[in-house]
Scaffold this active site. Sequence first.
Site, PDB file in Angstrom:
ATOM      1  N   GLU A  95     -19.280  -5.888  11.023  1.00  0.00           N
ATOM      2  CA  GLU A  95     -19.957  -5.533  12.031  1.00  0.00           C
ATOM      3  C   GLU A  95     -21.051  -6.428  12.651  1.00  0.00           C
ATOM      4  O   GLU A  95     -21.581  -5.775  13.993  1.00  0.00           O
ATOM      5  CB  GLU A  95     -20.681  -4.073  11.191  1.00  0.00           C
ATOM      6  N   LYS A 154       0.806  -1.531  -0.125  1.00  0.00           N
ATOM      7  CA  LYS A 154      -0.267   0.010   0.016  1.00  0.00           C
ATOM      8  C   LYS A 154       0.886   1.382   0.465  1.00  0.00           C
ATOM      9  O   LYS A 154       1.629   1.245   1.133  1.00  0.00           O
ATOM     10  CB  LYS A 154      -1.322   0.026   1.486  1.00  0.00           C
ATOM     11  N   ARG A 191     -25.472  -2.684   8.512  1.00  0.00           N
ATOM     12  CA  ARG A 191     -25.166  -3.777   8.334  1.00  0.00           C
ATOM     13  C   ARG A 191     -25.329  -4.829   9.120  1.00  0.00           C
ATOM     14  O   ARG A 191     -25.315  -5.744   9.075  1.00  0.00           O
ATOM     15  CB  ARG A 191     -23.172  -3.690   7.769  1.00  0.00           C
TER      16      ARG A 191
END
Length: 617
Positions: A341, A256, A369
Amino acid sequence: MNETPGYALLGSIDDPAAIRALPADQLPQLAHEIRRCLIETLARVGGHFAASLGVVELTLALHRVFDTPRDALVWDIGHQAYAHKIVTGRRARLETIRKHGGLAPFLDRGESAYDAFGGGHAGTAISAAAGFAAAEKLRAQGRRSIAVIGDGGFTAGMAFEAMNHAGHLGLDLLVVFNDNDLSISENVGALRDTVARQLGRALPSTGDGSLAALVAALGFSYSGPVDGHDLDVLLPALERLKAVRGPQFLHVVTIKGRGYAPAEADPIAFHGVTRFDPVTGALPAPAAKSTYSDVFGDWLIEAASADPAVVAITPAMREGSGLVKFAQTFPDRYFDAGIAEQHAVTLAAGMACAGLKPVVAIYSTFLQRALDQLIHDVATQRLPVLFAIDRGGLVGADGATHHGAFDLSLLRAIPNLLLMAPSDEQECRQMLATGLAHDGPSAVRYPRGHGPGAAIEPAEPLPIGRGRVLRRSANRRPVSVALIGVGSLVATAMEAAALLDATVADLRFVKPLDEALLAELARDHALLVTLEDNVVAGGVGSAVNEWLAANRATCAVLNLGLPDRFVGHGSREQLLADCGLDAAGVLRAIQNRLRSLSSSPANAGFVALMPPTVGRD
C-alpha cells in the site's frame, strides 16, 4: 475423545497433541477428512475457502513437528488458517465462522491459545514471529518461532523489513513460504517472476534471478522447494529445520483450492464464498443490483475512455475494488502494486508529478497502512491523486481488522485533502468526477455492498463544499431537530426523521464543510444530530462541533457514530444495531437527549419532540 460420525479420524482430533499421536500413515486420511469438513461446512455457511484447502497438509505437518502452542506458530492473516482452527479444538464451531458471536474470521488471541498472533492484514507474520524469536533469545525457554506467509503476503514491504532485521540478529526463526502463485488475484511483481522461473511456471515477462540468493542476502538459509501436499517430503524437511538454529527459510509449493476440483480450476472465484453447491461447485448467481465497487469500476472506465491520462492503481485488490473490467479494457493503464500500500500511494504521487491522473482504488483499512505516504508524498505537494476508498464504515463478517472505522477521522485532519462520502450510487459517481477534476488530492469514501438503488446518470462534478437538504420538518414550533447524515447513514437519518418529523441534511463533503448549510441548520433547529459510520472521536460530528463552537452557535448537539471500541463481526445490520446506528437506535438516542434537555425549565419545549414510537417512561 469426541467422535464425529462420518469423520473416522477427524472426529477424534481435539488438539494438535492428537495429531502427534497418530501413526504417520494415517495423516493422509486425516487431511482428506479435513478437506471434506471444509467443503461441507463452507458450502453451507461461506467463508475463506480455497486458501485453506491449499494448506491442509502443511497445517498437519506444522502441528505434528512443532510443540504448539508452546512453539509460536504465526499465520500471515487467516485466509489460510481454517484447517488450523479445525485441529485446535474449534471444529464444532466452524459453521459459526464470521457470524455474529461466532468464530473470528481471522486469527484471534482471545479465541485460542493456538492463535499465537492475531490480525487480518497481510505481511505481518514474519515481524511478529521475529518478536517471539527475539523474546526467546532473551529468555532461553526452548521455544521455536515459525511464520507461515504466502507469496502474496510476501510482496508486502514489511515482510522484507522483518527478514532483513531477523537475518541481521541471527534469530532462531523459521519462515515457511507458502507458494501457490496467488493472493486473492494472480500475484504480480519481479519476485513472483523469479519464483516462477525457478519452478518452471509460465511467465508474463523474462529475466534471471534466484529466490535463494535473495533469501541468502537477507541472512536466511534457503531450503526447498518442497511439495506442500506430500507429507513424506514435508515432514522430514520440517523435522530437519526444527533442529537447525539461525534464520531459516522453507519454500513450500502448494495449490490453492487443493482437493476440490472447482476451486483448483478457479481459485479466485473460490477465495471467499458465501454458499455454493458442494457437488457441482456452482456458485450463487451475482446479485442484479450493482455494488458501490461496481459503480466505481464502471465510472472509471468511462473516465479513462474520455481522458488518456487516467490510470488505475490497486494494492492487490482487483476483484474487491471493482477493477476487473478496467484491467481488461486498459491493461497498459492498470497497475497492481501487490500487497504494498505504501508503494502504491507514492507510485501514484510520482505519476501525478509526471502529468497523469492516478486513481488509487483501496480499502479503507488498507489505506491506514499508507497514511504517511498520503500525507508526505501526496498532500504536502498538493498532487492530483484521487483515492477511491472502498469498505468505508462497517463491513460485516470480516470484523474488526477490516471495518473502515477510522478513515474520516484520520483523513479530515490532513491539509489540502478534499474528502467526500456519497449517500447513493449516483452521488458516488458525481463525487468521483469531482475528485478527478480537482486540482489537488481528493478522496471518495463509500461502503461495502449495495446502495439504495439510485438511477445512474452522467457524472457531473459537484460544487465543492456544498451539502443538500433532503427533508424539511413540517414542525413550525420553536423547537425542532435536524439530522445531519454522511454517507450510508443518510438513509438511516431519513428513516428516523420520518418518525420524528425532523429535517435531514446530506453533508456530502466532510472537508470542506458546508458552512452556510450548518449556519442555516443551527439557526432554525434547537438540536442537531450528526450520524456517521465512523468513530465519534475526531469524526464528522467533531468537525460540526468545532464549527459550531467557533461560530458561537447556541443549539444543542448530539453526535452518533461508532463507539470507542473495536466492533466485532456479524452482518452489517446486526452490527449497526449493536452500535445504536439503526433507525431504532437513533430514535432512542434522540429521545434520551431530548429528555435530558427538557429537564431544564428553560428547555421545556423539548418534551413535545419525544418520538412516541419509542415510548416515554
